[in-house]
Scaffold this active site. Structure first.
Site, PDB file in Angstrom:
ATOM      1  N   HIS A  66       3.231 -10.577  -0.544  1.00  0.00           N
ATOM      2  CA  HIS A  66       2.164  -9.899  -0.356  1.00  0.00           C
ATOM      3  C   HIS A  66       1.620 -10.192  -1.119  1.00  0.00           C
ATOM      4  CE1 HIS A  66       4.736  -6.975   1.849  1.00  0.00           C
ATOM      5  NE2 HIS A  66       5.539  -6.832   0.779  1.00  0.00           N
ATOM      6  N   HIS A  91      -0.940  -8.433 -10.366  1.00  0.00           N
ATOM      7  CA  HIS A  91      -1.213  -8.911  -9.470  1.00  0.00           C
ATOM      8  C   HIS A  91      -2.417  -8.920  -9.126  1.00  0.00           C
ATOM      9  CE1 HIS A  91      -0.453  -5.298  -8.098  1.00  0.00           C
ATOM     10  NE2 HIS A  91      -2.086  -5.306  -7.196  1.00  0.00           N
ATOM     11  N   HIS A  93      -5.547  -9.572  -5.163  1.00  0.00           N
ATOM     12  CA  HIS A  93      -5.785  -9.028  -3.894  1.00  0.00           C
ATOM     13  C   HIS A  93      -7.497  -9.775  -3.592  1.00  0.00           C
ATOM     14  CE1 HIS A  93      -3.786  -5.267  -4.025  1.00  0.00           C
ATOM     15  NE2 HIS A  93      -4.103  -5.156  -5.041  1.00  0.00           N
ATOM     16  N   GLU A 104     -10.076  -4.022  -3.400  1.00  0.00           N
ATOM     17  CA  GLU A 104      -9.868  -3.458  -2.898  1.00  0.00           C
ATOM     18  C   GLU A 104     -10.953  -2.150  -3.057  1.00  0.00           C
ATOM     19  OE1 GLU A 104      -5.408  -2.994  -3.951  1.00  0.00           O
ATOM     20  OE2 GLU A 104      -5.791  -3.354  -1.623  1.00  0.00           O
ATOM     21  N   HIS A 117      -5.125  -5.939 -10.418  1.00  0.00           N
ATOM     22  CA  HIS A 117      -4.420  -5.352 -10.628  1.00  0.00           C
ATOM     23  C   HIS A 117      -3.581  -5.313 -11.995  1.00  0.00           C
ATOM     24  CE1 HIS A 117      -5.847  -3.554  -6.949  1.00  0.00           C
ATOM     25  NE2 HIS A 117      -6.816  -3.242  -8.005  1.00  0.00           N
ATOM     26  N   THR A 198      -1.744   1.002  -3.693  1.00  0.00           N
ATOM     27  CA  THR A 198      -2.203   0.658  -2.556  1.00  0.00           C
ATOM     28  C   THR A 198      -1.407  -0.382  -1.019  1.00  0.00           C
ATOM     29  OG1 THR A 198      -3.349  -1.826  -2.653  1.00  0.00           O
ATOM     30  CG2 THR A 198      -4.172   0.084  -4.024  1.00  0.00           C
ATOM     31  N   THR A 199      -0.339  -0.076  -1.916  1.00  0.00           N
ATOM     32  CA  THR A 199       0.670  -0.964  -1.103  1.00  0.00           C
ATOM     33  C   THR A 199       1.731  -0.085  -0.165  1.00  0.00           C
ATOM     34  OG1 THR A 199       2.024  -1.923  -1.943  1.00  0.00           O
ATOM     35  CG2 THR A 199       0.458  -3.024  -2.063  1.00  0.00           C
TER      36      THR A 199
END
Ligand SMILES: NS(=O)(=O)c1c(F)c(F)c(S(=O)(=O)CCO)c(N[C@H]2CCc3ccccc32)c1F
Ligand SMILES: [Zn+2]
Length: 263
Positions: A66, A91, A93, A104, A117, A198-199
């Site tokens: 992911h 991690h 995005h 995000e 993040h 957010t996941t």
């Protein structure tokens, strides 16, 4: 395993079917716009304790299908929050090579190129991140907005390893460095609100701190992030590029985002 994705039949519109909290309250990310912002003089600067990790230590960087995530040292923690929060992982995005708008959180409807993040858990109340992640006061995530600018040698300390984590479940060791180098100028200026992962499983368990000022990385560094990784394993006959791994902004009604700065 976690059967959700950012595209197709298992995309974000389908998340609530398997992960009910994703259709619930306090969902993240959100858009920051003038009429939901309120200055709060009590929002003091965060303290980053133990962020300067010696190069003799190693962080494990891994592709989990992911995102690309790096496990952090349990000696790293945040102060000046309601509780002490210990670092768990960081991690990213991002978007894709044709549309570098993969952040995000958005500001006045504008996406940034990408978003970092740094996930922490409430180590005063919970033994580990797994115990903390579904509790209302369980997690604190720092968010750094990324935009295009000069080459960033600090981010390169992570980005230089992307070729070794191209496929799901690959991992590599990253020499320790001062994680505070990843933060923007004026980290005392930030947005603060209560939201969620957010996941999936989208638990409403996150105290969000989104720094006001973005950090710059180069066009080439951004392209590496947008083109290096795959969601699939190295032997998968149908490789899936890891791109556009950001959730869309969520409805944010009747609530305020507190800011530590006067506009
Ligand atoms: N944007 S975000 O900060 O909400 C966020 C993510 F976007 C994300 F991708 C992950 S993950 O662990 O890489 C994959 C999904 O679990 C996590 N991981 C969290 C959720 C589950 C879990 C368990 C242990 C440690 C970290 C996390 C996450 F908190
Ligand atoms: Zn995230």
């Amino acid at each position: 395993g976690s059967k959700w994705s950012y595209i197709g039949p298992d995309g974000e519109k389908a998340w609530p079917k398997k992960y009910p909290f994703c259709g619930g309250v306090f969902q993240s990310p959100i858009d920051f716009h003038r009429d939901i912002l309120q200055y709060d003089s009590n929002l003091s600067p965060l303290e980053f304790i133990g962020y300067n990790v010696p190069s003799t230590d190693r962080f494990t960087l891994t592709n989990n299908g992911h995102s690309v995530k790096m496990y952090l040292s349990p000696t790293m923690h945040l102060r000046n929050l309601p509780f002490e929060y210990t670092a768990s992982q960081l991690h990213l995005h991002w978007g894709n090579r044709n549309k570098s708008e993969g952040s995000e959180h958005t500001v006045s409807g504008k996406h940034f190129a990408a978003e970092l993040h740094i996930v922490h858990y409430n180590s005063e109340k919970y033994p580990d991140v797994t115990a903390a992640m579904d509790k209302a006061d369980g997690l604190a995530v720092l968010a750094i907005l990324l935009e295009i600018g000069p080459f960033n040698p600090s981010y390169e300390k992570i980005f230089r390893h992307f070729q070794n984590v191209k496929y799901k479940d690959q991992m590599v060791q990253v020499p320790g460095f001062n994680i505070q180098e990843l933060l923007p100028d004026r980290p005392d200026e930030y947005y603060r609100y209560e939201g969620s992962l957010t996941t999936p499983p989208c638990y409403p368990s996150v105290l969000w701190t989104v720094f006001r000022h973005p950090v710059k990385i180069s066009q080439e560094q951004l392209l590496a992030l947008e083109t290096a990784m795959y969601c699939t394993e190295s032997d998968d006959p149908e490789p899936l590029e890891m791109v556009d791994n950001f959730r869309n902004v969520q409805e944010f009604r009747e609530r305020l985002v507190f800011i530590s700065f006067r506009e």
